[in-house]
Design a protein around this motif. Sequence first.
Motif, PDB file in Angstrom:
ATOM      1  N   ARG A  94     -11.484 -25.790   0.330  1.00  0.00           N
ATOM      2  CA  ARG A  94     -12.893 -26.156   0.151  1.00  0.00           C
ATOM      3  C   ARG A  94     -13.236 -27.423   0.915  1.00  0.00           C
ATOM      4  N   PHE A 154     -20.727 -34.645   3.897  1.00  0.00           N
ATOM      5  CA  PHE A 154     -21.835 -35.535   3.524  1.00  0.00           C
ATOM      6  C   PHE A 154     -22.219 -36.380   4.722  1.00  0.00           C
ATOM      7  N   ASP A 168     -10.557 -30.038  -0.082  1.00  0.00           N
ATOM      8  CA  ASP A 168      -9.876 -29.832  -1.366  1.00  0.00           C
ATOM      9  C   ASP A 168      -9.137 -28.498  -1.327  1.00  0.00           C
ATOM     10  N   SER A 203      -7.614 -40.510   1.706  1.00  0.00           N
ATOM     11  CA  SER A 203      -6.841 -40.065   0.533  1.00  0.00           C
ATOM     12  C   SER A 203      -6.104 -38.773   0.839  1.00  0.00           C
ATOM     13  N   PRO A 250      -7.064 -34.150  -2.900  1.00  0.00           N
ATOM     14  CA  PRO A 250      -8.157 -33.983  -1.939  1.00  0.00           C
ATOM     15  C   PRO A 250      -8.060 -34.998  -0.809  1.00  0.00           C
ATOM     16  N   SER A 264     -12.429 -25.077  -8.146  1.00  0.00           N
ATOM     17  CA  SER A 264     -12.811 -26.470  -8.027  1.00  0.00           C
ATOM     18  C   SER A 264     -11.699 -27.335  -8.581  1.00  0.00           C
ATOM     19  N   PHE A 265     -10.736 -27.631  -7.736  1.00  0.00           N
ATOM     20  CA  PHE A 265      -9.668 -28.515  -8.177  1.00  0.00           C
ATOM     21  C   PHE A 265     -10.212 -29.907  -8.469  1.00  0.00           C
ATOM     22  N   ASN A 266     -11.073 -30.385  -7.600  1.00  0.00           N
ATOM     23  CA  ASN A 266     -11.539 -31.767  -7.717  1.00  0.00           C
ATOM     24  C   ASN A 266     -13.053 -31.868  -7.786  1.00  0.00           C
ATOM     25  N   THR A 267     -13.678 -30.791  -8.222  1.00  0.00           N
ATOM     26  CA  THR A 267     -15.127 -30.751  -8.368  1.00  0.00           C
ATOM     27  C   THR A 267     -15.461 -30.372  -9.791  1.00  0.00           C
ATOM     28  N   PHE A 268     -16.456 -31.032 -10.388  1.00  0.00           N
ATOM     29  CA  PHE A 268     -16.966 -30.491 -11.648  1.00  0.00           C
ATOM     30  C   PHE A 268     -18.475 -30.326 -11.570  1.00  0.00           C
ATOM     31  N   ARG A 278     -23.099 -31.147  -8.852  1.00  0.00           N
ATOM     32  CA  ARG A 278     -21.671 -31.027  -8.562  1.00  0.00           C
ATOM     33  C   ARG A 278     -21.091 -32.362  -8.118  1.00  0.00           C
ATOM     34  N   THR A 331     -17.638 -34.088  -6.637  1.00  0.00           N
ATOM     35  CA  THR A 331     -16.310 -33.928  -6.051  1.00  0.00           C
ATOM     36  C   THR A 331     -15.714 -35.320  -5.896  1.00  0.00           C
ATOM     37  N   THR A 332     -14.573 -35.547  -6.536  1.00  0.00           N
ATOM     38  CA  THR A 332     -13.985 -36.879  -6.455  1.00  0.00           C
ATOM     39  C   THR A 332     -12.737 -36.870  -5.587  1.00  0.00           C
ATOM     40  N   PHE A 333     -12.399 -38.034  -5.052  1.00  0.00           N
ATOM     41  CA  PHE A 333     -11.189 -38.135  -4.227  1.00  0.00           C
ATOM     42  C   PHE A 333     -10.592 -39.530  -4.391  1.00  0.00           C
ATOM     43  N   VAL A 355     -18.529 -37.356  -4.030  1.00  0.00           N
ATOM     44  CA  VAL A 355     -19.733 -36.803  -3.422  1.00  0.00           C
ATOM     45  C   VAL A 355     -20.507 -36.095  -4.520  1.00  0.00           C
ATOM     46  N   ASP A 405     -23.410 -33.664  -5.271  1.00  0.00           N
ATOM     47  CA  ASP A 405     -24.206 -32.666  -4.555  1.00  0.00           C
ATOM     48  C   ASP A 405     -25.137 -31.954  -5.531  1.00  0.00           C
ATOM     49  N   ALA A 433     -22.792 -39.644  -1.156  1.00  0.00           N
ATOM     50  CA  ALA A 433     -21.379 -40.045  -1.126  1.00  0.00           C
ATOM     51  C   ALA A 433     -21.269 -41.486  -1.592  1.00  0.00           C
ATOM     52  N   ARG A 487     -16.042 -41.144 -11.594  1.00  0.00           N
ATOM     53  CA  ARG A 487     -16.846 -40.348 -12.539  1.00  0.00           C
ATOM     54  C   ARG A 487     -17.956 -41.207 -13.139  1.00  0.00           C
ATOM     55  N   PRO A 504      -4.628 -31.135 -11.103  1.00  0.00           N
ATOM     56  CA  PRO A 504      -5.660 -32.144 -11.264  1.00  0.00           C
ATOM     57  C   PRO A 504      -6.860 -31.746 -10.420  1.00  0.00           C
ATOM     58  N   ILE A 505      -8.038 -32.246 -10.706  1.00  0.00           N
ATOM     59  CA  ILE A 505      -8.448 -33.088 -11.809  1.00  0.00           C
ATOM     60  C   ILE A 505      -9.325 -32.272 -12.736  1.00  0.00           C
ATOM     61  N   TYR A 506      -9.970 -31.256 -12.100  1.00  0.00           N
ATOM     62  CA  TYR A 506     -10.907 -30.454 -12.886  1.00  0.00           C
ATOM     63  C   TYR A 506     -10.453 -29.009 -12.957  1.00  0.00           C
ATOM     64  N   ALA A 507      -9.236 -28.759 -12.568  1.00  0.00           N
ATOM     65  CA  ALA A 507      -8.651 -27.427 -12.731  1.00  0.00           C
ATOM     66  C   ALA A 507      -7.419 -27.572 -13.607  1.00  0.00           C
TER      67      ALA A 507
END
Lengths: 362, 362, 362, 362
Positions: free
Chosen positions: B11, B15, B28, B69, B86, C2-6, C11, C13-15, C26, C28, C88, C140, D226-229
Amino acid sequence: MSFNTFGHMFRVTTFGESHGVAIGCVVDGCPPLIALTEADIQRDLDRRRPGQSRFTTQRQEADQVKILSGVMVHPQSGLQVTTGAPIALLIENTDQRSKDYSEIKDKFRPGHADFTYEAKYGIRDYRGGGRSSARETATRVAAGAIARKVVPGITVRAALVQMGPHQIDRDNWDWEEVGNNPFFCPDKDKAKFFEDYLDGIRKNGSSIGAVIEVVADGVPAGWGAPIYAKLDTDIAAALMSINAVKGVEIGDGFATAALTGEQNADEMRAGNDGPSFLSNHAGGILGGISTGQPVVARFAVKPTSSILAPRKTVDRDGHDTDILTKGRHDPCVGIRAVSVAEAMVACVLADHLIRHRGQIGG
Amino acid sequence: MSFNTFGHMFRVTTFGESHGVAIGCVVDGCPPLIALTEADIQRDLDRRRPGQSRFTTQRQEADQVKILSGVMVHPQSGLQVTTGAPIALLIENTDQRSKDYSEIKDKFRPGHADFTYEAKYGIRDYRGGGRSSARETATRVAAGAIARKVVPGITVRAALVQMGPHQIDRDNWDWEEVGNNPFFCPDKDKAKFFEDYLDGIRKNGSSIGAVIEVVADGVPAGWGAPIYAKLDTDIAAALMSINAVKGVEIGDGFATAALTGEQNADEMRAGNDGPSFLSNHAGGILGGISTGQPVVARFAVKPTSSILAPRKTVDRDGHDTDILTKGRHDPCVGIRAVSVAEAMVACVLADHLIRHRGQIGG
Amino acid sequence: MSFNTFGHMFRVTTFGESHGVAIGCVVDGCPPLIALTEADIQRDLDRRRPGQSRFTTQRQEADQVKILSGVMVHPQSGLQVTTGAPIALLIENTDQRSKDYSEIKDKFRPGHADFTYEAKYGIRDYRGGGRSSARETATRVAAGAIARKVVPGITVRAALVQMGPHQIDRDNWDWEEVGNNPFFCPDKDKAKFFEDYLDGIRKNGSSIGAVIEVVADGVPAGWGAPIYAKLDTDIAAALMSINAVKGVEIGDGFATAALTGEQNADEMRAGNDGPSFLSNHAGGILGGISTGQPVVARFAVKPTSSILAPRKTVDRDGHDTDILTKGRHDPCVGIRAVSVAEAMVACVLADHLIRHRGQIGG
Amino acid sequence: MSFNTFGHMFRVTTFGESHGVAIGCVVDGCPPLIALTEADIQRDLDRRRPGQSRFTTQRQEADQVKILSGVMVHPQSGLQVTTGAPIALLIENTDQRSKDYSEIKDKFRPGHADFTYEAKYGIRDYRGGGRSSARETATRVAAGAIARKVVPGITVRAALVQMGPHQIDRDNWDWEEVGNNPFFCPDKDKAKFFEDYLDGIRKNGSSIGAVIEVVADGVPAGWGAPIYAKLDTDIAAALMSINAVKGVEIGDGFATAALTGEQNADEMRAGNDGPSFLSNHAGGILGGISTGQPVVARFAVKPTSSILAPRKTVDRDGHDTDILTKGRHDPCVGIRAVSVAEAMVACVLADHLIRHRGQIGG
């Protein structure tokens, strides 16, 4: 991830094989309180139904749709309406004739998905193409009938504009004519021509490609979104997902490659109802967002791969062999793609309405 | 939902605006233990970088990428590798020159996304096109460099095959030549011709469209999936999402409309390494799944909308006016789409590798 | 995926890793035209920032947030607002002290994710926990500050209601007190008690668990949706995703297991402003949809796994060993979870506002 | 977006209302070549089926499942196997008795989703709870039966561990006993006690809450992400989505709030088969990733809201009224949640297997 689902907010999940018990779909995310009956859906299904002329497969399917969930009679109005719950639609298969396909069980038909399904899954449902059959598109048409009701004021129509090397004359375009010939062709004269032309193809056991054009009138400016939720991106994916489609273009499409910036620009003028455009090379979409002009897309459908002429192929044991496909097939599978394309674009628009209303409000 | 994300398992979320602080992306789902340095990414970015010839925008951007990262030096091997976390990439904007754009702040440039962004969001970042600028594609190229490392053994290459009405001679195709001219053209003679041709366009303050072809060699049979996760569907969406793209085709594409089933069938023969095909009209994809042949896609890029000739338009107050765009622009924006297309297809393939391995194993 | 998106429509997405160059996210799908400055975000970050009392890690991080994209000064109002483009956010890491962690490079700390990351990825970023560090939660909190602006009229507040076996006295609940003590405790007396209690824990090099309660006031009736987009489902997932959380409950939660139907029913009475409830055992959610009452959730945070007492473990070579964690750690990691929980619930509500508005309109 | 879908790679979309024509689901993403018959699914459905003792609703449903798609007889082995295509399952409703519910058509039952569905959708299917009925969970059990076959070697079992204030004695835990009593209780003595206890509740027309524990044995280390999965995040969401669930915990859950770091740490020792843990406070998950120990989750189910005692409520016209629910209901709805929980956890594990295999390989 969505192997068998399309759409994000207006989501359609389809299931079923050509020669299984039934095909169907689940439409999730449909707004509540929309009047909906089986007749609303049946109308669109009947247009796509095979066996209605000698130019589509002679398979006889009633294609009677049943609504299994997601609607109820409104206690006050007495109308059957959507409730916001998922709408499941079921169409039973009635004319499967599995025996027709026994011969091709162990051979890969050129142009078909036989080899690739086998390569991927280690198994393939050889009965009528299984999941890869155009039969699946009936469920899309059913879903599209619901989508149309989600976007009132928008008209989505498609027409066949080319068969083989023969293009229609755009000056003859008459939407009324589309319903008057078995080709969904808007050019009366060309439709006559296609009758003889396709008869020739059909009698030779051959097949031919086609180009279909879809037009959505009444789409307001502002639907769609950068960068990966573009309206044209989603339309391209939706149309490319239809069986046998090999190309998609928006507005002037591939022709824009030969244009200069001056030729391609859609100039604007002020008006009482807001700005208007002096041309529509863009096909109603700029930067992935609708301009308020008609949304125009075109796509190419390759010739049906099932033909009577023997073709070189291999069998599952890895030996050279020949194959010719008897079965019952469409000499021009593009014809049935017309109603499928309308349905897909209607679904994309319903999806974008909901997305837009969510992010922007109003 | 993914306004600014593409891919399902691999994924990429991008941005940044043309004239903001920075652009970037988050990748990701990248598998762990893949060797990755900034140099790996910079190599691809440098190919796309503007200002390298007189045929692309004179904006000077170093386009230096930073990995923020998702990587660390492997304790044993000493190589910098991905960790499964990510991967955030950052490219600072250094040459924004916002003043260039002050004139167009209140006018809608024909062919640009100015009007549609305003219609959708009630605001638009007029500085260099903001989010709709082709500058965003630098982040895709960066992500694509990572994708390439996820699919070793696969080569994704693109080339310009048409500019304006002028097509290359396919008999002259030489991948080596693509790096030898500023057009990424595989036909040496035609590249020479384009030099004069595009100079003429450029000096007139005009612009011209183009067609790009992408070829992925080494894709094994079996990637992709019916019905809405088709490999060609995802490639079509990925390419259509690139700025200014108006059409996409797979294999023979629109030409298949004019073919018969006999002409279009890719016949097969047995071989020591499994079945092989005698032709590749299908562009390496049947039923949405790869055949093992080269995956071939083509797309049309419209002429740059920013031109020096004055065009009719309206302003934000709803009055008629004219506009001509000074700024620094590409006379043929298709040129820079070459490396973007490679990146997008590489990302789609990385995504499908992960999906396939998940569902099927192995 | 979405491993790193909630989130779906809003939405995030953290890193970033604990000891990398920077962390960030980010956002979105944020609606346009919302006033937003770095100061709006910094305010929430400052509440969470470590090193503010002896009860949180002594790591000194300025946690200065930078907005990289997605905002511009509105041409008319002069306010900086969102544009609808992805936002971002970047926070540079300034106090990493990697050397603190060299000792644990080859040992798995009990209770930490060391062993599982290694099992999954074949590599782990041992520097401060890498991606599994609570440091990620700063991003977050930053995203949550934006979410709060998307749902005006809604107040999301959290408080620590239990530390070790010691619960607050609910009759003493005063939201004002939450800002007056380093524990975010709404019970003034218990906060005093916790000061001594946690000092004891801290001086022993030990750690202790906690329970946090989050309350969202002002959520209108009708948000959420059956069956898998339930408001409580999403809140449960959002809170469970916070580091060290081991349990989540809505309303009376686990206590309802001991109640009869009569005791648990929230009876209703008519009123001038529509129906109201006589109690809120349900925590403001029935059938996954908000009732209009306060939304109430609680979650348990396990004691920090990094403690000074030596614990039995194994090293990467598979030998038995002992470990004690020096570093700088929180004696009660639940304290910093307070602001993270607020942010997560705010994000869930922003997401559901957009989904609801999309499907239902208005 | 997924209102009625759960899972990412192993995706289950459910449909149907309590008193509609049928309920069902579509399972998408199931790997091919897995042996699967209707009997495999029926076995799990029969366990959940109502009307089997006086302690569950007396509604008589055969709950006969039909597989509509996605399977075929393997040409070589002769076994019916999955093909990789979506598997649609259908269960017809046979004992709807809509008349039972006519009385409550215009009143909001406290504790039910009546008020919130009306608030959201402007309409509600009052017949047996419509979409919010526990009847929907039959389709989850059906999907779970398929999930179990996707993760061979893993055993997912659940048991009722508390009813009202009465907890089982864990020293009496015997998985064999779970099938020997109508409560799915692993403590033979407590099961006897529950028989009288629940009879009392039932005869009073009352209801009572419960706590269920789910244990998955055989999950390898390394699943989740991690983090959201996170594996625990997904389990929390899956269990919280079950009707009437108000709390979820992993491992020691809420009890960890009262523990010190020393007490909570799961120490490790080396062994011939790799490292092992000396305790399992973590419930088999650290940092969102499985440790290789049993995965343990618990959840609280509130008492059935339908009770015979009259409760204060309002009607759709906004007037105060009382309501008592006659219908046929479960005195302890937690009992039927046992098999649903197993199914949900099995689905989460199937999903994570596919995700893990995709990203990591192997």
